[in-house]
Design a protein around this motif. Structure first.
Motif, PDB file in Angstrom:
ATOM      1  N   MET A   1       0.846  -1.196   0.000  1.00 42.85           N
ATOM      2  CA  MET A   1       0.000   0.000   0.000  1.00 42.85           C
ATOM      3  C   MET A   1       0.879   1.242   0.000  1.00 42.85           C
ATOM      4  N   ARG A   2       0.278   2.353  -0.476  1.00 43.73           N
ATOM      5  CA  ARG A   2       0.981   3.633  -0.413  1.00 43.73           C
ATOM      6  C   ARG A   2       0.559   4.317   0.883  1.00 43.73           C
ATOM      7  N   LEU A   3       1.535   4.639   1.724  1.00 43.70           N
ATOM      8  CA  LEU A   3       1.239   5.157   3.056  1.00 43.70           C
ATOM      9  C   LEU A   3       1.521   6.653   3.131  1.00 43.70           C
ATOM     10  N   VAL A   4       0.553   7.373   3.734  1.00 46.83           N
ATOM     11  CA  VAL A   4       0.682   8.813   3.969  1.00 46.83           C
ATOM     12  C   VAL A   4       0.799   9.030   5.467  1.00 46.83           C
ATOM     13  N   GLY A   5       1.763   9.849   5.864  1.00 45.67           N
ATOM     14  CA  GLY A   5       2.004  10.099   7.282  1.00 45.67           C
ATOM     15  C   GLY A   5       0.948  11.003   7.905  1.00 45.67           C
ATOM     16  N   PRO A   6       0.985  11.177   9.233  1.00 46.07           N
ATOM     17  CA  PRO A   6      -0.012  11.967   9.945  1.00 46.07           C
ATOM     18  C   PRO A   6      -0.040  13.444   9.557  1.00 46.07           C
ATOM     19  N   ARG A  38      -4.172   2.156  -7.202  1.00 44.01           N
ATOM     20  CA  ARG A  38      -3.233   1.041  -7.370  1.00 44.01           C
ATOM     21  C   ARG A  38      -1.805   1.540  -7.157  1.00 44.01           C
ATOM     22  N   PRO A  39      -1.172   1.216  -6.007  1.00 47.27           N
ATOM     23  CA  PRO A  39      -1.731   0.446  -4.890  1.00 47.27           C
ATOM     24  C   PRO A  39      -2.673   1.293  -4.049  1.00 47.27           C
ATOM     25  N   PRO A  40      -3.496   0.684  -3.183  1.00 43.60           N
ATOM     26  CA  PRO A  40      -4.408   1.443  -2.324  1.00 43.60           C
ATOM     27  C   PRO A  40      -3.648   2.426  -1.440  1.00 43.60           C
ATOM     28  N   VAL A  41      -4.292   3.537  -1.101  1.00 44.28           N
ATOM     29  CA  VAL A  41      -3.650   4.569  -0.291  1.00 44.28           C
ATOM     30  C   VAL A  41      -4.246   4.548   1.113  1.00 44.28           C
TER      31      VAL A  41
END
Length: 207
Positions: A1-6, A38-41
Motif C-alpha cells: 500500500m501507499r502510506l501517507v504520514g499523519p 493502485r496500490p491502495p492509499v
C-alpha cells in the motif's frame, strides 16, 4: 500500500505489517483513504478526531447554506398611502435579508379593466426600492392578478453573515445595557408580528 504520514507526508509504498507497526508507534489509526487506487492509499490519523472535525464542517456548511426563499406581498391597485408605506417597508426588509419578493396586484370588479393602474403601482414600488433590489420578472397579467418578482442586489449568504454580526452586536449591547436591549427586543418582536406570511420555494418564480 501507499502510506501517507499523519502530517500528510508521503511515507512510500510499504507492506501492511509495516504500516500497522508505524500506526502503533505513533498511537494512530491506519485508515484506507483511496481503496480503488493502485496500490491502495492509507493514512495514519486519529480517526475519532477526523470524524468529529468532518461532522463540524458539515454542520457549519448546513448553517451557512443559502436556500432560495421567495416572500410574497399583495397589494390593491388603489392602495391607501399609509398601507403602501407599510408594505413597502416589508419589501425593503425582505430584500435586505437577501430574499426575493413576489409582488401581486389583486384586481376586483371594474378594476380588471384598468390594468395600467397595477402596472404603474408595480413600477413605482420597483423605483422606491431600486437601491436594494431589481426587477427579476417583469409585470405580467395572471388571471385577475398582476405579478412582478423583485430580486435582491445582496446575496443571501452576505445577508446571513450580516445578520449574524448584528445578532452578536445586540448580545454584546445586552450585556452592557440590559434595559435598553430588552426594549429593542420587544420592538423587534412587534415588527415580526406584523410581517406577512412567506412563501418558500426551491427555485425562482420566474415568468
Amino acid at each position: 500500500m501507499r502510506l501517507v504520514g499523519p502530517s500528510g507526508e508521503q511515507v512510500g509504498i510499504v507492506p501492511l505489517a509495516k504500516a500497522l507497526e508505524l500506526a502503533q508507534e505513533y498511537d494512530l489509526d491506519l485508515v484506507e483513504v483511496a481503496a480503488n487506487a493502485r496500490p491502495p492509499v492509507c493514512k495514519l490519523m486519529d480517526y475519532g478526531k477526523f470524524k468529529y472535525e468532518s461532522a463540524m464542517k458539515a454542520r457549519e456548511a448546513r448553517k451557512n447554506q443559502a436556500h432560495t426563499v421567495i416572500k410574497e406581498m399583495k397589494l390593491r391597485p388603489k392602495i391607501d398611502p399609509h398601507d403602501y408605506d407599510t408594505k413597502k417597508g416589508h419589501v425593503v426588509r425582505f430584500l435586505k435579508q437577501g430574499d426575493k419578493v413576489k409582488i401581486t396586484i389583486m384586481f376586483r370588479g371594474r378594476e380588471q379593466s384598468r390594468p395600467e393602474l397595477g402596472y404603474r403601482l408595480l413600477q413605482r414600488l420597483a423605483e422606491d426600492v431600486q437601491d436594494l433590489g431589481f426587477i427579476e420578472s417583469n409585470p405580467k397579467q395572471d388571471g385577475r392578478n398582476m405579478i412582478m418578482v423583485l430580486g435582491p442586489h445582496k446575496k443571501k449568504t452576505e445577508a446571513m453573515a450580516e445578520a449574524r454580526q448584528a445578532q452578536e452586536a445586540r448580545k454584546a449591547d445586552a450585556k452592557a445595557h440590559p434595559g435598553r436591549s430588552q426594549n429593542a427586543a420587544e420592538a423587534e418582536q412587534s415588527d415580526d408580528a406584523e410581517a406577512p406570511a412567506e412563501v418558500r420555494a426551491e427555485a425562482p418564480a420566474d415568468a
